[in-house]
Design a protein around this motif. Sequence first.
Motif, short mmCIF file in Angstrom:
data_model
loop_
_atom_site.label_atom_id
_atom_site.label_comp_id
_atom_site.label_asym_id
_atom_site.label_seq_id
_atom_site.Cartn_x
_atom_site.Cartn_y
_atom_site.Cartn_z
N LEU A 1 10.80 50.19 -72.68
CA LEU A 1 11.39 51.69 -72.09
C LEU A 1 9.90 52.28 -72.58
N TRP A 2 9.18 53.36 -72.27
CA TRP A 2 7.99 54.57 -72.57
C TRP A 2 7.73 54.23 -71.45
N GLY A 3 8.34 56.18 -71.49
CA GLY A 3 8.53 57.37 -70.09
C GLY A 3 9.44 57.11 -69.86
N VAL A 4 10.05 57.99 -68.45
CA VAL A 4 11.04 58.02 -68.68
C VAL A 4 11.83 57.15 -67.16
N GLY A 5 12.75 56.94 -67.26
CA GLY A 5 13.83 56.22 -66.53
C GLY A 5 13.62 56.69 -64.37
N PRO A 6 14.38 55.62 -63.13
CA PRO A 6 14.15 56.19 -62.06
C PRO A 6 14.90 57.41 -62.29
N ARG A 7 15.59 57.97 -62.96
CA ARG A 7 16.24 58.87 -62.92
C ARG A 7 15.38 60.20 -63.70
N GLY A 8 14.48 60.24 -64.27
CA GLY A 8 14.06 60.88 -65.18
C GLY A 8 14.58 60.78 -66.18
N LEU A 9 15.38 60.49 -66.90
CA LEU A 9 15.98 60.13 -68.44
C LEU A 9 15.50 59.52 -69.24
#
Length: 390
Positions: free
Chosen positions: A382-390
């Motif tokens: 995963l490159w970038g943030v997850g659903p919670r912005g973490l």
Amino acid sequence: MSASFGHSCCAVISIPMRGEDNSRCPLDGWHALGLMSGTSVDGLDVASVCFKQDPQTLAWSFTMNAFATLPYPEALRDQLWHAMTLGAEDLMRLDTAWAEWTAEEVEAWMNRVEVSKPHVVGSHGHTVFHRPDEGWTCQIGHGAVLHAHLGVPVVSDLRSLDVATGGQGAPLVPLADQMLFGHWDVALNLGGFANLSMDNATGTRVAWDVGPANLLLNRLVQTVGLDMDRDGAMAAEGSILPDLLKSWQALPFHVQTAPKSLGREWLEQKVWPHAEQALQAHSLNDVLATAVAYASWAVARDVPIGSRVLVTGGGACNPTLMAALRQATLDRDVTWHVPEETLVHGKEALVFAWLGLLRWLGQPNALPSVTGARMATSGGALWGVGPRGL
């Protein structure tokens, strides 16, 4: 073109992961983009899809908002075709070059068709090597480069974690066959290789590669400078070569039990030498006719009697191949269903959009009953943030 489908089934088992959130589906759904480059190197399949999950039943449904196959420039196509022969540094350059070209073309396409900005991109990339027996697989198309250019979370390298836990890393699509297309008895993909997906007698989803399809057919016509045998016209003019067909049917892969999967290197090492030898003594049309018979045999022998089969992938548009499949199952009451063209060509891109979404949400996106892995995993970098912005 949009198409809506739904299927109620058992829910995907959720494995929470730190920093990610299995929150409820937004009212307007999750918007995901799927990218798929197949072994036939026909082009880049891109699908913009809206996914929804019922909060009560947890059943999934989807709407395909737009789909396209973006043709590769000749130079990039040639590099991809010969990628397995490149040295390490040149392969790394191609890894980046593919991602840069893809990001630019996908962004331009999204602007043209005016689709919603995705929550996440699921990128299969382009398979160069697939060696699960040695514990590794290689799909190029650098996720970090895609993320940097597109500005949204990107999930790439979706196969490696399953391989690391003892699985084949393939096929991955059967999870979607079960959850999104489960109203069909069997799902058949006629891509570079043919693979089948179905529930066994105990209701467990199983799937496996059965043999070559478009990859072998395209490889044959490339010997005379063509990209494909359009509509199987050349194969339809040929006659089956019994000795060649028997040599392919006798390959050890066909007696192996599932789970099992194929890579292009298998075709080059095990299948192609027989084709080369046959081409020295027989017409191209006869070898093509035999390749069609081989593909239909490999598929038909594993399709249960009375099945309703959903057929997707480029081979579904080959009337000669489809006629051979119907002929091979005349006495078995099998129904072959080829859906609308968008789903025929766009199903794998749609599925990798969903698999990327599942990874983003921290949910499993590979079936160990299919791949042979020790456990269900939520695979992909995963490159970038997850659903919670973490």
